[in-house]
Design a protein around this motif. Structure first.
Motif, PDB file in Angstrom:
ATOM      1  N   LEU A 173       0.604  -1.463   0.137  1.00  0.00           N
ATOM      2  CA  LEU A 173       0.288   0.159  -0.517  1.00  0.00           C
ATOM      3  C   LEU A 173       1.257   1.271   0.026  1.00  0.00           C
ATOM      4  N   LYS A 174       1.921   1.284   0.883  1.00  0.00           N
ATOM      5  CA  LYS A 174       2.501   2.239   1.054  1.00  0.00           C
ATOM      6  C   LYS A 174       3.279   2.748  -0.512  1.00  0.00           C
ATOM      7  N   HIS A 175       3.869   1.416  -1.405  1.00  0.00           N
ATOM      8  CA  HIS A 175       3.897   2.124  -2.783  1.00  0.00           C
ATOM      9  C   HIS A 175       2.534   2.559  -3.216  1.00  0.00           C
ATOM     10  N   MET A 176       1.917   2.020  -3.523  1.00  0.00           N
ATOM     11  CA  MET A 176       1.175   2.728  -4.761  1.00  0.00           C
ATOM     12  C   MET A 176       0.656   4.006  -3.860  1.00  0.00           C
ATOM     13  N   GLN A 177       0.612   4.748  -2.510  1.00  0.00           N
ATOM     14  CA  GLN A 177       0.180   5.695  -1.612  1.00  0.00           C
ATOM     15  C   GLN A 177       1.270   6.696  -3.213  1.00  0.00           C
ATOM     16  N   LYS A 178       2.653   6.056  -2.496  1.00  0.00           N
ATOM     17  CA  LYS A 178       3.800   6.398  -3.268  1.00  0.00           C
ATOM     18  C   LYS A 178       3.213   7.477  -4.947  1.00  0.00           C
TER      19      LYS A 178
END
Lengths: 287, 287, 287, 287
Positions: free
Chosen positions: B234-239
């Motif tokens: 998820l943190k990569h998608m948000q980035k």
């Protein structure tokens, strides 16, 4: 040979009734403007003079009307469904109406001794002709089973969702996801174009990956060509989003992304694109 | 027999290099931790002692590093790519890095007399193994043509997008659409559940219609089971959403729906779901 | 008699320095274009030849530069602040710069043996002239106390916020609220107009209630008259919103409403309203 | 001496009627639970047995009922307003009801030969006691003029907005702006706190600038203290936002920022904060 009634022979209804007739069912039909019944009659369907006559003569009657007003008129009007229903006969309303209208009709039918099923469909003209609609039924379980041989001629996916109203709610949920997907898709296309990426390349990449779907495949090329001829009019999509957000209000589900999409569609409608295809939201996003 | 260099043998890189070797190419490899090179060597790949050695001995070298820092180290570090590039040799960086890092590497390679192509991929472990990645190349056109025989062993869809930076931008556009779709999908599932519709029924209906896509098919069931084991964190998608919205800022494209999705993912990250799959946005939406 | 340096005599800086002179302070001034220093000199200020000379000759020097580039040039350039700072002398940068620029200048000043305070202001030309600015100081506490007699001539509200960077962050927070309020205000005006309510009536009602504030009072009438002459340019507001949303990204604070406002301002900038007043967002909302 | 009727003596109504009596008007009162009428009677008001009796005996009657249901009961019920209205007598409904309810009552009153004015108020208990309400009148112009001497005892700002329905619409517009402002304010406070800024400092800075307003001044300190005791319940604010967004739907005005605020309030309601003050949206934003 199975016997069904069919009321409402517009673009959708006539295609659906035709599939029943072709499959060998005995079908009694009625339509407000009688000329539309002629083709069906030529194929072997029997014509009735009123909705009342249809339901009186058939154990199960399907209806496919244009909108809530037409659905109510056919049910509650003179020589309408209510006058002929009773003694356990079944009425299956496949029109797209709001849950409240559906429940009003259902309650009246049951009060007269009939049985009721709502069964809105997902899919438009082509799936109606091909008998590949998705049928979202809700209401009387036994009637659902009895209507199944007819459903199977008209749809490829038939599903029972619970009490009357659940079919309409499912349609709102599904169309809300569709509207949100279209908004995100169009934002991606607009961003790519402004960044200097070729639209065909974007469509190619999306079409090759895990997001690939028939809607993007079909609409992507049309958006690239700025062809917004209506298949599903934007104003109807915005209405469904509005009703879905209202459903969220009722059941306590915040819908941040879908509400944003709703405002985008609302802006497109205000800009005069309401009668174009719902992909015309692209014009509001790119400007 | 074609000859290629390959630098970086992590999960993705080793699968990709293996496809080159299996297809009969002569491949010279290097990896920071040498043990990861052993399997490849056993299959017939030749080991080099440094990145410099790889590029010196091959007309075209592919690289697949974990992140921008690793990509820069391999290029600019001691015994790095820059020390061996030149005389028109080609360097193809397939790592996922931001446009700025990509351009820094490209400029340095060209200044040394080499040629450069960025080529980030769409797809993860499985497509890497199957040779079905989507390869988003940008930069030197001739190098693109020369690398093509290698690309064809690794991907099913290879596309040239323009100048260096366009590959990274395409990835942002595509992932932005993916993030937005996931947000809308999860809002639909959450709304349906609160309204009393069975999740399986919703998935069924969506899966039967024009929106049906592999991502919904795969993630839908996992969301229903509350299984958020990370495939794409998820943190990569948000980035990526953050960078895409920033790209919109730079090129003048407002992104109302995607920005809303970005805030939802940000909320999910703030709630501690950053290391779970990006579908864990569902947990933020349904609470 | 208190002695201060003052660097940067633009619209803001000259008004601020004038207040120091008028209050009886001894002020040493410098400005890139020397003609702007003449009026101040006529009032009794002493002119220096370089920024270096100013800081060398004053225990505390204020600076008010146009943007980060100018602030860096005055600090790091030839005959700049760094060459004259040291021995505990104080440098107070009141320019509006991003936290990173501010920290770079602060670190350099301290490394040279000087002391540093950032002190961006809230308020524009009129409050600068009236000595009623809001001063958002952050950094060296002792320097803050020593600068206070000067601050009190320039501002009505002076506040110390912590380490260098906190002043810039406070400005972002405050301007984000301002941008969001303006977006909501304009949506209300646009909704009211479309519903057939007189704009004057809406302004009247809002102005009589708990939401009444000077900004609505001033901008409301201008919006009604479609007068968007720039007091605070829209592109600057959008930049601050962008930075505020980015700050939210960094500290893990989702900002659903402010991000929506940011996209609206971005749309207004893309529509060509960037150099008009930030209230020109109304034109994007009402169209 | 002016003569008025007054129906509905709850918290708001009794304070308003008291102001009429104190100003020397002759006031005939009625309330469902008679004990609430005693204090007024002690001050000199005359008691009537039914709403019908009130309107029969007064040229102009004010009403202040709790909700649409109460407003309809008093009008349409047995011994209700409709039975006594006629011969040009005036009925002024100051209750907060939706436009549709207001229009239903207005049409019925006029059909009986009476005259009708809707006049919802902005402001709560304190302004009602102080006679400083904002009165949003709409409907019969002559009745408005005749009611003015009474309005002037109850409000500080009285405004006529057009046809019946416009008063209710104005309330929606104003409350929508209020809800949006609160959302942006809370996002600013939450962002500042996460960034390490003291809440008091933020409130101080906002309170000193062009955005300063009584609502932020009052609610800011309460939010800092996590005191969400209800002055204006969150669920009512969310309802008004919902109706305002629906009004936008009807008149074709997209409301991107306000719809985002609406979803935040909806999330707060779903989280169980509906009966707390509308500033409790902060709890949803900061979590």
């Amino acid at each position: 040979m199975q016997k069904f009634g069919f009321i409402g022979l517009g673009i959708m209804g006539s295609a659906m009734a035709k599939n029943l007739v072709k499959a060998g069912c005995s079908v009694t039909i009625w339509n407000r403007s009688p000329e539309k019944a002629e083709e069906l009659a030529a194929l072997g369907a029997e014509r009735a003079a009123t909705p009342c006559e249809v339901v009186e003569s058939c154990p199960v009657t399907f209806a496919m009307l244009a909108d809530p007003a037409a659905a109510e008129e056919v049910c509650f009007g003179k020589h309408g469904v209510l006058e002929g229903i009773g003694e356990g006969r079944g009425y299956v309303d496949m029109s797209t109406v709001d849950p409240a209208t559906s429940q009003r009709i259902g309650v009246a039918v049951v009060a007269k001794g009939g049985r009721f099923l709502e069964a809105p469909v997902s899919g438009s003209k082509k799936p109606a002709e091909d008998g590949t609609l998705i049928i979202l039924a809700a209401g009387d379980r036994n009637l659902y089973d009895e209507a199944m041989p007819g459903f199977e001629k008209m749809g490829k996916k038939i599903i029972h969702l619970g009490d009357v109203g659940k079919g309409a709610e499912m349609k709102l949920v599904v169309n809300m996801v569709m509207g949100g997907m279209m908004a995100c898709f169009c934002e991606g296309l607009a961003l790519g174009e402004k960044a200097g990426l070729a639209t065909d390349a974007i469509l190619d990449v999306i079409g090759a990956g895990a997001m690939a779907n028939p809607m993007f495949a079909l609409k992507g090329g049309l958006i690239r060509d700025r062809n917004f001829a209506p298949a599903f009019p934007l104003k109807h999509m915005q209405k469904d989003l509005r009703l879905a957000v209202a459903l969220g209000d009722r059941v306590g589900q915040p819908l941040v992304a879908s509400a944003a999409a709703n405002e985008l569609f609302k802006g497109a409608r205000a800009a005069g694109f309401g009668d174009e295809d719902f992909s015309a939201i692209f014009k509001t996003i790119e400007r």
